[in-house]
Design a protein around this motif. Sequence first.
Motif, PDB file in Angstrom:
ATOM      1  N   THR A  58     -66.931  28.844  23.752  1.00  0.00           N
ATOM      2  CA  THR A  58     -67.081  30.301  23.660  1.00  0.00           C
ATOM      3  C   THR A  58     -66.284  30.827  22.480  1.00  0.00           C
ATOM      4  O   THR A  58     -65.087  30.570  22.366  1.00  0.00           O
ATOM      5  CB  THR A  58     -66.602  30.990  24.946  1.00  0.00           C
ATOM      6  OG1 THR A  58     -67.368  30.513  26.065  1.00  0.00           O
ATOM      7  CG2 THR A  58     -66.758  32.503  24.840  1.00  0.00           C
ATOM      8  N   ILE A  59     -66.964  31.551  21.597  1.00  0.00           N
ATOM      9  CA  ILE A  59     -66.308  32.187  20.458  1.00  0.00           C
ATOM     10  C   ILE A  59     -66.380  33.697  20.642  1.00  0.00           C
ATOM     11  O   ILE A  59     -67.451  34.252  20.924  1.00  0.00           O
ATOM     12  CB  ILE A  59     -66.967  31.791  19.125  1.00  0.00           C
ATOM     13  CG1 ILE A  59     -66.766  30.287  18.862  1.00  0.00           C
ATOM     14  CG2 ILE A  59     -66.400  32.610  17.967  1.00  0.00           C
ATOM     15  CD1 ILE A  59     -67.475  29.784  17.613  1.00  0.00           C
ATOM     16  N   VAL A  60     -65.249  34.352  20.494  1.00  0.00           N
ATOM     17  CA  VAL A  60     -65.194  35.812  20.583  1.00  0.00           C
ATOM     18  C   VAL A  60     -65.164  36.373  19.166  1.00  0.00           C
ATOM     19  O   VAL A  60     -64.286  36.027  18.371  1.00  0.00           O
ATOM     20  CB  VAL A  60     -63.963  36.287  21.369  1.00  0.00           C
ATOM     21  CG1 VAL A  60     -63.952  37.813  21.466  1.00  0.00           C
ATOM     22  CG2 VAL A  60     -63.955  35.663  22.771  1.00  0.00           C
ATOM     23  N   VAL A  61     -66.146  37.212  18.848  1.00  0.00           N
ATOM     24  CA  VAL A  61     -66.237  37.841  17.526  1.00  0.00           C
ATOM     25  C   VAL A  61     -65.832  39.304  17.666  1.00  0.00           C
ATOM     26  O   VAL A  61     -66.433  40.054  18.439  1.00  0.00           O
ATOM     27  CB  VAL A  61     -67.663  37.723  16.945  1.00  0.00           C
ATOM     28  CG1 VAL A  61     -67.754  38.473  15.614  1.00  0.00           C
ATOM     29  CG2 VAL A  61     -68.041  36.257  16.761  1.00  0.00           C
ATOM     30  N   ASP A  62     -64.821  39.685  16.924  1.00  0.00           N
ATOM     31  CA  ASP A  62     -64.249  41.019  17.020  1.00  0.00           C
ATOM     32  C   ASP A  62     -64.509  41.801  15.735  1.00  0.00           C
ATOM     33  O   ASP A  62     -63.969  41.459  14.678  1.00  0.00           O
ATOM     34  CB  ASP A  62     -62.739  40.897  17.269  1.00  0.00           C
ATOM     35  CG  ASP A  62     -62.019  42.232  17.227  1.00  0.00           C
ATOM     36  OD1 ASP A  62     -62.536  43.185  17.829  1.00  0.00           O
ATOM     37  OD2 ASP A  62     -60.948  42.304  16.596  1.00  0.00           O
TER      38      ASP A  62
ATOM     39  N   GLN B 101     -75.340  31.744  17.001  1.00  0.00           N
ATOM     40  CA  GLN B 101     -76.357  31.465  18.020  1.00  0.00           C
ATOM     41  C   GLN B 101     -77.480  30.599  17.471  1.00  0.00           C
ATOM     42  O   GLN B 101     -78.055  29.773  18.192  1.00  0.00           O
ATOM     43  CB  GLN B 101     -76.910  32.777  18.572  1.00  0.00           C
ATOM     44  CG  GLN B 101     -75.914  33.550  19.422  1.00  0.00           C
ATOM     45  CD  GLN B 101     -76.389  34.935  19.793  1.00  0.00           C
ATOM     46  OE1 GLN B 101     -77.242  35.526  19.114  1.00  0.00           O
ATOM     47  NE2 GLN B 101     -75.858  35.476  20.873  1.00  0.00           N
ATOM     48  N   LYS B 102     -77.775  30.750  16.184  1.00  0.00           N
ATOM     49  CA  LYS B 102     -78.838  29.961  15.556  1.00  0.00           C
ATOM     50  C   LYS B 102     -78.381  28.542  15.248  1.00  0.00           C
ATOM     51  O   LYS B 102     -79.098  27.571  15.525  1.00  0.00           O
ATOM     52  CB  LYS B 102     -79.298  30.647  14.269  1.00  0.00           C
ATOM     53  CG  LYS B 102     -80.357  29.865  13.506  1.00  0.00           C
ATOM     54  CD  LYS B 102     -80.706  30.548  12.196  1.00  0.00           C
ATOM     55  CE  LYS B 102     -81.701  29.719  11.392  1.00  0.00           C
ATOM     56  NZ  LYS B 102     -82.023  30.343  10.078  1.00  0.00           N
ATOM     57  N   ASP B 103     -77.184  28.401  14.674  1.00  0.00           N
ATOM     58  CA  ASP B 103     -76.727  27.103  14.182  1.00  0.00           C
ATOM     59  C   ASP B 103     -75.911  26.309  15.186  1.00  0.00           C
ATOM     60  O   ASP B 103     -75.773  25.085  15.051  1.00  0.00           O
ATOM     61  CB  ASP B 103     -75.890  27.294  12.916  1.00  0.00           C
ATOM     62  CG  ASP B 103     -76.709  27.778  11.733  1.00  0.00           C
ATOM     63  OD1 ASP B 103     -77.944  27.926  11.882  1.00  0.00           O
ATOM     64  OD2 ASP B 103     -76.125  28.003  10.662  1.00  0.00           O
ATOM     65  N   LEU B 104     -75.333  26.976  16.178  1.00  0.00           N
ATOM     66  CA  LEU B 104     -74.494  26.309  17.171  1.00  0.00           C
ATOM     67  C   LEU B 104     -74.977  26.726  18.559  1.00  0.00           C
ATOM     68  O   LEU B 104     -74.363  27.547  19.237  1.00  0.00           O
ATOM     69  CB  LEU B 104     -73.024  26.691  16.964  1.00  0.00           C
ATOM     70  CG  LEU B 104     -72.414  26.273  15.624  1.00  0.00           C
ATOM     71  CD1 LEU B 104     -71.150  27.052  15.345  1.00  0.00           C
ATOM     72  CD2 LEU B 104     -72.131  24.778  15.615  1.00  0.00           C
TER      73      LEU B 104
ATOM     74  N   VAL C  83     -69.326  30.280   9.382  1.00  0.00           N
ATOM     75  CA  VAL C  83     -70.055  29.332  10.238  1.00  0.00           C
ATOM     76  C   VAL C  83     -69.774  27.893   9.805  1.00  0.00           C
ATOM     77  O   VAL C  83     -69.561  27.007  10.650  1.00  0.00           O
ATOM     78  CB  VAL C  83     -71.568  29.628  10.223  1.00  0.00           C
ATOM     79  CG1 VAL C  83     -72.343  28.516  10.930  1.00  0.00           C
ATOM     80  CG2 VAL C  83     -71.845  30.959  10.902  1.00  0.00           C
ATOM     81  N   ARG C  84     -69.749  27.639   8.510  1.00  0.00           N
ATOM     82  CA  ARG C  84     -69.422  26.287   8.044  1.00  0.00           C
ATOM     83  C   ARG C  84     -68.015  25.898   8.485  1.00  0.00           C
ATOM     84  O   ARG C  84     -67.762  24.744   8.876  1.00  0.00           O
ATOM     85  CB  ARG C  84     -69.537  26.200   6.520  1.00  0.00           C
ATOM     86  CG  ARG C  84     -70.954  26.166   5.996  1.00  0.00           C
ATOM     87  CD  ARG C  84     -71.006  25.762   4.522  1.00  0.00           C
ATOM     88  NE  ARG C  84     -70.253  26.668   3.680  1.00  0.00           N
ATOM     89  CZ  ARG C  84     -70.755  27.766   3.115  1.00  0.00           C
ATOM     90  NH1 ARG C  84     -72.022  28.084   3.313  1.00  0.00           N
ATOM     91  NH2 ARG C  84     -69.999  28.526   2.350  1.00  0.00           N
ATOM     92  N   ALA C  85     -67.089  26.849   8.429  1.00  0.00           N
ATOM     93  CA  ALA C  85     -65.720  26.571   8.867  1.00  0.00           C
ATOM     94  C   ALA C  85     -65.671  26.276  10.360  1.00  0.00           C
ATOM     95  O   ALA C  85     -64.916  25.398  10.800  1.00  0.00           O
ATOM     96  CB  ALA C  85     -64.816  27.757   8.533  1.00  0.00           C
ATOM     97  N   ILE C  86     -66.464  26.990  11.149  1.00  0.00           N
ATOM     98  CA  ILE C  86     -66.524  26.725  12.594  1.00  0.00           C
ATOM     99  C   ILE C  86     -67.018  25.306  12.847  1.00  0.00           C
ATOM    100  O   ILE C  86     -66.466  24.575  13.678  1.00  0.00           O
ATOM    101  CB  ILE C  86     -67.441  27.745  13.302  1.00  0.00           C
ATOM    102  CG1 ILE C  86     -66.839  29.148  13.243  1.00  0.00           C
ATOM    103  CG2 ILE C  86     -67.663  27.338  14.760  1.00  0.00           C
ATOM    104  CD1 ILE C  86     -67.776  30.244  13.724  1.00  0.00           C
TER     105      ILE C  86
END
Length: 263
Positions: free
Chosen positions: A24-28, A60-63, A250-253
């Motif tokens: 779970t990633i929280v985006v603020d 949501q698209k890539d992960l 996203v690449r960093a994630i």
Amino acid sequence: MSAVKSYSFTAAAKTDTSAFRVKTIVVDAGHGGHTGASGSYSTEEQVTLALALKLQKAIQKDLKDVKVVMTRTTPDGVGLQKRSDIANDAKGDLFISIHCNSLPDRTRIVNGRKVRSPDQSGRGVLLLVYGLHRDKEEVAALRENLFEETSAKGGNGLGFDPHDPGQMIILNAFKQKFRKNSILFANLVNDEFVQTDGRSSDGVKEQGVLVLCHTAMPAVLVETGFINNPKDEEYLNSEDGQNEIVASIVRAIKSYKKEIEPI
């Protein structure tokens, strides 16, 4: 503040914090409610919301195995503690707070008059992790989420006992791991911005940001650019600029997941 995870502390293996997974990633989206910095034609709250919504869709698209939780999806403001509460209630594994930087416009004297020189303001990105001077607040958030909620919800009855060596070992292990992972992720994002996108950067720094030290998980604040610098403002508001920022995060994630998750 509600629990991040419910732990059973019967096994010594609970002191092993190596097997983290990013579920779970929280985006603020920083600010909202007519707060934050502003440029010549845009505001921080507008830019951060646009970036956060794009980041949500990209993750949501890539992960597809990762859940995304948003602290806000409208222009309305959300309190700082509420943002941390949302992250903790969601059992977040990574907290990403999106912001725009700003410096007071510098001035110069021309023909006896003060003239604004916004091009001389800051430019580029900055990554923030919580400052060690607020270490006690981070510990309090971890303590509540690791121990006290278990007792309150009728689990194994464990509350936090500062005199219990086992509990202190667990608490310190998670504190050190979360800080280490915060710095790791911040550096990965910074590397993408600098090495892939060619952005200038002030690097990774510590700062006493409430939402970072009140979230019981690895947490990073991303200053995506200086909104009161005309060139940065144009970049931050452009479709290409926003897509580039999101793609770098996203690449960093993805890199972060590879580094911390067991095979």
